[in-house]
Design a protein around this motif. Sequence first.
Motif, mmCIF file in Angstrom:
data_model
loop_
_atom_site.group_PDB
_atom_site.id
_atom_site.type_symbol
_atom_site.label_atom_id
_atom_site.label_comp_id
_atom_site.label_asym_id
_atom_site.label_seq_id
_atom_site.Cartn_x
_atom_site.Cartn_y
_atom_site.Cartn_z
ATOM 1 N N PRO A 2 0.817 -1.206 0.000
ATOM 2 C CA PRO A 2 0.000 0.000 0.000
ATOM 3 C C PRO A 2 0.848 1.253 0.000
ATOM 4 N N ARG A 5 0.619 8.511 1.986
ATOM 5 C CA ARG A 5 0.414 9.822 1.361
ATOM 6 C C ARG A 5 1.749 10.474 1.021
ATOM 7 N N ASP A 67 -4.346 10.002 -4.945
ATOM 8 C CA ASP A 67 -4.929 9.370 -3.750
ATOM 9 C C ASP A 67 -6.342 8.871 -4.032
ATOM 10 N N TYR A 70 -6.185 5.819 -6.090
ATOM 11 C CA TYR A 70 -5.722 4.680 -5.279
ATOM 12 C C TYR A 70 -6.861 4.132 -4.405
ATOM 13 N N HIS A 71 -7.599 5.030 -3.747
ATOM 14 C CA HIS A 71 -8.703 4.569 -2.890
ATOM 15 C C HIS A 71 -9.852 3.982 -3.713
ATOM 16 N N GLU A 72 -10.095 4.559 -4.907
ATOM 17 C CA GLU A 72 -11.107 3.962 -5.780
ATOM 18 C C GLU A 72 -10.702 2.554 -6.209
ATOM 19 N N ILE A 74 -8.821 0.550 -4.437
ATOM 20 C CA ILE A 74 -9.004 -0.309 -3.252
ATOM 21 C C ILE A 74 -10.474 -0.691 -3.093
ATOM 22 N N ILE A 75 -11.364 0.326 -3.289
ATOM 23 C CA ILE A 75 -12.804 0.037 -3.156
ATOM 24 C C ILE A 75 -13.256 -0.955 -4.232
#
Length: 319
Positions: A2, A5, A67, A70-72, A74-75
């Motif tokens: 992972p 930031r 960011d 990256y979070h999208e 992960i989701i």
Amino acid sequence: MPFSRETLFTRHGQPHKEMRGRHKSKSRAGIERTHCLSVDQKCELVQKELEDIKDEIRHLRANAERDLQYHEAIIEEAEIRWVDVQKEVHEFEKDILKTISKKKGSILATQKVMKYFEDMNRRRDNMKEKLCLKNVSLKVQRKKMLLQLRQKEEVGDALHDVDFQQLKIENAQLIDTIDTKNQELIQLKLSSGTTQQVLNSYKTRLTRALEMSISLEKEISQRKELLEKIEREILQAEGDRAKDEALNKKLRRQLSEFRVPPVMLYVKEKVLNGDLEKTIKVWERKVEIAEMSLKGYRKDWNKMKTTNEQLLAIGSAGK
């Protein structure tokens, strides 16, 4: 692995803290020199400060977008994993739980559960091996590209800006792909560990169920033996009851057919019985006397036999 930031900021530009520090230092130095600067110099300084702020905003926006992506990702990966988990749960309930509920305690059901988990672990191991091989191939490809780039730099072949940007884009894409595959590999390892824990728990429950099944089978066999013994005793009791009923009927019939004899006949039988008892006593006395006489005769015979043997022994010795 992972991304944090700060690593995302440092990969494609300077961190936000450094930009802020540089911005403050420049502002402080600019404030100190405002008294000795002309209007044009001040405008140039403000213009430069404005460009620095725009550059910082651009970096912050790029990092925020990165960011967000990256979070999208992960989701999206979590949603895909959740769909896979629901699918596996549905298949497990369809193929295994219904069979276990129908054949509860049977060896076939336990074997089917064990085979299901072994197949699932085998599929995960195969997928893990494929991802590892793909990861290795991507790393090799990245090394080749870096080697080619280094060779071109050593030879002195000048690259155009478009080619350099293309290589940077491909390098970033390869890095993102490697990171994604590493994430998938970590997720597969975690899932494999969870599956192994579930398998161990099911093995423990299976062992307990087998032990309970063995104890229940022993208890059932003991109950069957006890039932057979009770059935034999019931049959024997019924036979005895039939015999007793037959004897009871016979005795009742004899009792119903019995007639009391006349009194004179009873007196005669009584007198005859007394005479027979007296005769028996007389004969018993005669037998005792005869036995005593027989004992005396046997004693005399033994004496005569002994004397004769002694005489024969003396006569043979004289010869």
